[in-house]
Enzyme design. Sequence first.
Site, PDB file in Angstrom:
ATOM      1  N   ASP A 216     -18.049 -12.242  43.649  1.00 19.28           N
ATOM      2  CA  ASP A 216     -18.654 -13.691  43.962  1.00 19.28           C
ATOM      3  C   ASP A 216     -17.540 -14.676  43.864  1.00 19.28           C
ATOM      4  O   ASP A 216     -17.763 -15.879  44.132  1.00 19.28           O
ATOM      5  CB  ASP A 216     -19.727 -14.011  42.860  1.00 19.28           C
ATOM      6  CG  ASP A 216     -20.685 -15.384  43.329  1.00 19.28           C
ATOM      7  OD1 ASP A 216     -21.095 -15.152  44.682  1.00 19.28           O
ATOM      8  OD2 ASP A 216     -21.009 -16.010  42.537  1.00 19.28           O
ATOM      9  N   SER A 240     -24.585 -19.608  46.187  1.00 17.27           N
ATOM     10  CA  SER A 240     -25.121 -18.300  46.492  1.00 17.27           C
ATOM     11  C   SER A 240     -26.403 -18.059  46.607  1.00 17.27           C
ATOM     12  O   SER A 240     -27.118 -18.575  45.964  1.00 17.27           O
ATOM     13  CB  SER A 240     -24.259 -17.185  45.687  1.00 17.27           C
ATOM     14  OG  SER A 240     -23.072 -17.229  45.427  1.00 17.27           O
ATOM     15  N   GLN A 290     -22.473 -11.846  51.828  1.00 13.36           N
ATOM     16  CA  GLN A 290     -23.436 -12.808  51.204  1.00 13.36           C
ATOM     17  C   GLN A 290     -23.480 -14.011  51.946  1.00 13.36           C
ATOM     18  O   GLN A 290     -22.799 -14.199  52.919  1.00 13.36           O
ATOM     19  CB  GLN A 290     -22.365 -13.513  50.035  1.00 13.36           C
ATOM     20  CG  GLN A 290     -23.090 -14.456  49.162  1.00 13.36           C
ATOM     21  CD  GLN A 290     -22.339 -15.042  47.953  1.00 13.36           C
ATOM     22  OE1 GLN A 290     -21.610 -15.966  48.167  1.00 13.36           O
ATOM     23  NE2 GLN A 290     -22.012 -14.118  46.888  1.00 13.36           N
TER      24      GLN A 290
END
Length: 298
Positions: A216, A240, A290
């Site tokens: 991430d 996110s 993502q």
Amino acid sequence: MAAPGAADDGVLRGQAALDGLVALLDLERIEENIFRGVSPDDSPVRVFGGQVAGQALVAAGRTVPPERRVHSLHAYFIRGGDPSVPIVYEVDRIRDGRSFTTRRVVAVQHGKAIFALSASFQVDEPGIGHADPMPEVPAPESLPTQAERITPELRERFGAWADRPRPIDVRYVSEPPWLSRETGPRDAHNQVWMRADGTLDGDHMLHVCVLAYASDMTLLDAVLARHGVYWGTDKVIGASLDHAMWFHRPFRADEWILYDCLSPSASGGRGLATGRFFTRDGQLVATVVQEGLVRLLD
């Protein structure tokens, strides 16, 4: 005086910082399928997404036989996490088949779900094999460290972010977005070498969970790089939204891994980023996708 394990700039790095991350991922079991995790004392306003993903994967893995390795996860970030209170992870044992095991995990705070993850585990099997080659990039040792990149002026600009512990050693191959933004837009690729900044034990799930945590980091930078903007330096907010990973081959998270990220599209206040992890000898070991919220403010 700097704290034990801290570098000259006072930022905690190396084995001490990595041990802190391992402790963060070591959840407390409070019932058969219920676990509890905490956030670092120096957390930002919201819990870091990689932390929740890593902890949720730990919870799932602790209900699965060790000979079954995780091969994929799919997750949604539902609400921002509150770092001041523990996170409860509830594991649903969806299925235990002959070859595959499926788990679903919901992270809960204040009585509400903040994160949901589904993960699939598989026994090792032989099969066909192929993989894309690794891009040609400089060796990580030839690249500046983050401590060398972040000048006093940048430390002042980024505030608390610049002073948080660094359990992951990140070396930018492409120009860091907080520098390249000054020269305007560039292509979509954002490439970094990264590794756990110390030594991890041989537990394969720990290495996978550390990589999930690190995945991430820098991923949505590829979205912003297309537009010459960056978090904390321009009027942009983001978060996110979802996260998916596929684990292709064994690896060690405490050895250098290239994270090759690009952004194929952005629209509707959302940006899509994909990432590929390569070991130093060129093995493709994981793939990430993502979508993130990306809003440019007037």
